[in-house]
Motif scaffolding. Structure first.
Motif, mmCIF file in Angstrom:
data_model
loop_
_atom_site.group_PDB
_atom_site.id
_atom_site.type_symbol
_atom_site.label_atom_id
_atom_site.label_comp_id
_atom_site.label_asym_id
_atom_site.label_seq_id
_atom_site.Cartn_x
_atom_site.Cartn_y
_atom_site.Cartn_z
ATOM 1 N N GLU A 78 -12.191 122.308 18.429
ATOM 2 C CA GLU A 78 -11.265 123.379 18.767
ATOM 3 C C GLU A 78 -11.541 123.915 20.179
ATOM 4 O OE1 GLU A 78 -10.060 127.432 16.649
ATOM 5 O OE2 GLU A 78 -10.466 125.772 15.254
ATOM 6 N N LEU A 79 -12.851 124.006 20.494
ATOM 7 C CA LEU A 79 -13.231 124.492 21.826
ATOM 8 C C LEU A 79 -12.880 123.465 22.904
ATOM 9 C CD1 LEU A 79 -16.680 126.280 21.389
ATOM 10 C CD2 LEU A 79 -14.470 127.275 21.978
ATOM 11 N N GLU A 81 -10.466 121.435 22.846
ATOM 12 C CA GLU A 81 -9.014 121.486 23.064
ATOM 13 C C GLU A 81 -8.581 122.793 23.724
ATOM 14 O OE1 GLU A 81 -7.164 120.268 19.387
ATOM 15 O OE2 GLU A 81 -7.581 118.168 19.919
ATOM 16 N N HIS A 82 -9.311 123.853 23.421
ATOM 17 C CA HIS A 82 -9.008 125.144 24.057
ATOM 18 C C HIS A 82 -9.175 125.039 25.568
ATOM 19 C CE1 HIS A 82 -8.963 129.367 25.054
ATOM 20 N NE2 HIS A 82 -10.200 129.298 25.524
ATOM 21 N N TYR A 85 -6.670 122.755 27.149
ATOM 22 C CA TYR A 85 -5.372 123.435 27.274
ATOM 23 C C TYR A 85 -5.369 124.336 28.505
ATOM 24 C CZ TYR A 85 -1.266 126.213 26.046
ATOM 25 O OH TYR A 85 -0.057 126.832 26.059
ATOM 26 N N LEU A 86 -6.453 125.144 28.630
ATOM 27 C CA LEU A 86 -6.543 126.036 29.799
ATOM 28 C C LEU A 86 -6.528 125.212 31.093
ATOM 29 C CD1 LEU A 86 -9.130 128.812 28.816
ATOM 30 C CD2 LEU A 86 -6.642 128.870 28.667
ATOM 31 N N GLN A 89 -2.969 124.010 31.831
ATOM 32 C CA GLN A 89 -2.086 125.075 32.301
ATOM 33 C C GLN A 89 -2.484 125.555 33.696
ATOM 34 O OE1 GLN A 89 0.091 124.197 30.277
ATOM 35 N NE2 GLN A 89 0.887 126.202 29.660
ATOM 36 N N LYS A 90 -3.801 125.620 33.938
ATOM 37 C CA LYS A 90 -4.278 126.026 35.272
ATOM 38 C C LYS A 90 -3.852 124.985 36.323
ATOM 39 C CE LYS A 90 -6.761 129.861 34.707
ATOM 40 N NZ LYS A 90 -6.525 131.109 35.445
ATOM 41 N N ARG B 74 -9.694 133.533 22.375
ATOM 42 C CA ARG B 74 -9.242 132.241 22.924
ATOM 43 C C ARG B 74 -7.711 132.189 23.002
ATOM 44 N NH1 ARG B 74 -13.342 129.624 19.785
ATOM 45 N NH2 ARG B 74 -11.826 128.851 18.289
ATOM 46 N N ASP B 77 -6.543 134.201 25.775
ATOM 47 C CA ASP B 77 -6.736 133.464 27.042
ATOM 48 C C ASP B 77 -5.584 132.488 27.279
ATOM 49 O OD1 ASP B 77 -9.012 134.568 28.075
ATOM 50 O OD2 ASP B 77 -10.378 133.192 27.015
ATOM 51 N N GLN B 78 -5.182 131.828 26.217
ATOM 52 C CA GLN B 78 -4.083 130.857 26.339
ATOM 53 C C GLN B 78 -2.763 131.572 26.637
ATOM 54 O OE1 GLN B 78 -4.044 128.208 22.980
ATOM 55 N NE2 GLN B 78 -6.058 127.372 23.470
ATOM 56 N N VAL B 81 -2.869 132.526 30.358
ATOM 57 C CA VAL B 81 -2.638 131.416 31.295
ATOM 58 C C VAL B 81 -1.152 131.042 31.316
ATOM 59 C CG1 VAL B 81 -2.951 129.291 29.948
ATOM 60 C CG2 VAL B 81 -3.977 129.484 32.211
ATOM 61 N N ASN B 82 -0.480 131.196 30.177
ATOM 62 C CA ASN B 82 0.957 130.926 30.136
ATOM 63 C C ASN B 82 1.755 131.998 30.880
ATOM 64 O OD1 ASN B 82 1.734 128.453 28.694
ATOM 65 N ND2 ASN B 82 0.402 129.286 27.109
ATOM 66 N N GLU B 84 0.609 133.697 33.396
ATOM 67 C CA GLU B 84 0.375 133.410 34.818
ATOM 68 C C GLU B 84 1.274 132.284 35.303
ATOM 69 O OE1 GLU B 84 -3.685 132.643 36.258
ATOM 70 O OE2 GLU B 84 -4.365 133.943 34.640
ATOM 71 N N LEU B 85 1.356 131.239 34.489
ATOM 72 C CA LEU B 85 2.174 130.088 34.862
ATOM 73 C C LEU B 85 3.650 130.490 34.968
ATOM 74 C CD1 LEU B 85 2.492 127.126 35.489
ATOM 75 C CD2 LEU B 85 2.430 126.611 33.052
#
Lengths: 293, 121
Positions: A78-79, A81-82, A85-86, A89-90, B74, B77-78, B81-82, B84-85
């Motif tokens: 899970e971490l 993939e977390h 994902y970040l 997106q970044k 978490r 955080d996601q 980030v979305n 921001e995007l």
């Protein structure tokens, strides 16, 4: 004995292989991590992103590294993939930031270009204005020259009029051919009248807008009817002389006035002589002839 | 004495390992970020990203309700980030639109000038 050893060898080999397979084996890919890696690699190879969005790209890299580290240490999926994902997106943020910064640069350049274009336009306008001013000056000068010409022509005409011995009257320019230019009781022009006819011809040629009216007059001797005929013949004689010089008949009117308009007394010969005459009335610029009232 | 020291150590370890408090500040930041994105036109220019940000924010809040704070953080955080995007995508789209419009106006200006020059000649 040999067989036992062989079996032992076989057994331990199998054991080793089975242990290896259980422990390592080629690790399966995590699709999210792979996706993030691909996106990041693409952005990292894009010089625009590297140049215009280094901070966002760095953040993407940090998240990607975290994900990879946890993955390699077989940490929580899970971490993995977390952070993947970040990272993904970044990376998208980095790409968009680069595009935005590039667009802003372009806006600046385009604004500079717009100013330049406006400058050119203003210069062109100034040049056009200058050209127009020059044209206006030239037009003014040509108008001045025309006016000067017109004045010169007027002076010349005044000179001509003097040569014709004409008089400026209320009917305009009137030229009188006296009795002495015709024989008594005759409509034939004497040789002396030639000069007057030629002057009139060149005058009419020079001022094509002018027309003339030729009026024949007699004294009171003889019948009224006869005098009218005589005055017409004398007016026509002048007209024919002009036409034979090339003047168009359309420019010439003839009028027979007989004894109707004496300029002097008919009692004595001197007066009658003044009454026997042909008057030539010159039209104005527009070809209009002032008629007797 | 020795026992209490062990307890303190354990408490510290636990504290380091997992959150025991809801990520309140993170959620506030994320909400602010979403608002900023909305203000620059994310609904129009980045509808997918802004929707994703809102969805994840809600998920994060639900996780807080369930006291799953680590997961909540978490997810926040996601969401962040979305947001921001979404914001940067909107700004980028606007900047590109501005470039396009400026170029158009320059073209129009040049056409106009050419016309004037031609008509003055």
């Amino acid at each position: 004995m040999r067989t036992t050893k062989f079996l032992q060898l076989l057994l331990s080999g199998t054991l080793i292989i089975s242990v290896l397979t259980a422990c390592g084996g080629p690790p399966q890919n995590n699709p999210l991590l792979t996706e993030a890696e691909q996106a990041y690699n693409k952005a990292e190879n894009d010089s625009l992103v590297v140049l215009k969005a280094p901070v966002a790209l760095k953040e993407a890299e940090e998240n990607l590294e975290k994900s990879q580290e946890i993955w390699q240490n077989k940490g929580d999926k899970e971490l993995v993939e977390h952070y993947a994902y970040l990272a993904k997106q970044k990376t998208a943020i980095a790409t968009e930031t680069a595009k935005m910064n590039a667009a802003q640069d372009q806006v600046e350049r385009a604004e500079a270009e717009r100013k330049e274009v406006l400058l050119v336009a203003r210069k062109a306008e100034a040049e056009a204005a200058e050209r127009k001013a020059q044209q206006a000056i030239q037009e003014l000068e040509s108008v001045k020259a025309e006016a000067k010409d017109a004045q010169k022509r007027a002076e010349e005409m005044a000179g001509r009029i003097n040569e014709l011995e004409a008089n400026q009257t209320e009917r305009g320019l009137v030229l009188t051919l006296s009795d002495v230019l015709f024989d008594f009781n005759s409509a034939d022009l004497k040789a002396g009248s030639r000069r007057v006819v030629d002057e009139l011809t060149s005058f009419l040629n020079e001022y094509p807008n002018r027309r003339i009216q030729i009026e024949g007059h007699t004294d009171s001797i003889g019948s009224e009817e006869y005098n009218k005929q005589l005055s017409l013949r004398r007016a026509n004689a002048v007209k024919e002389a002009l036409v034979s010089n090339g003047i168009s008949t359309s420019k010439i009117n003839t009028v027979a006035l007989g004894e109707e308009y004496p300029v002097a007394s008919n009692i004595n010969e001197a007066g009658r002589q003044q009454n026997r005459r042909v008057e030539i009335i010159v039209s104005d610029e527009n070809g209009e002839i002032s008629q007797r009232k | 004495m020795k026992q209490s020291a062990t307890i303190v150590l354990l408490a510290l370890l636990f504290g380091a390992c997992s959150s025991t408090k809801p990520p309140t500040q993170k959620l506030t930041q994320t909400e602010a970020s979403i608002r900023q994105a909305e203000q620059v036109g994310a609904e129009e220019y980045a509808p997918l990203e802004i929707r994703e940000a809102r969805k994840k924010l809600e998920q994060s809040k639900d996780l807080v309700e369930d006291e799953k704070y680590e997961e909540a953080k978490r997810t926040a955080d996601q969401a962040m980030v979305n947001a921001e995007l979404a914001q940067i995508k909107s700004l980028s789209a606007k900047a590109q639109k501005a470039v396009y419009e400026l170029k158009q106006s320059i073209q129009a200006l040049q056409d106009e000038i050419q016309k004037n020059i031609n008509s003055n000649q």
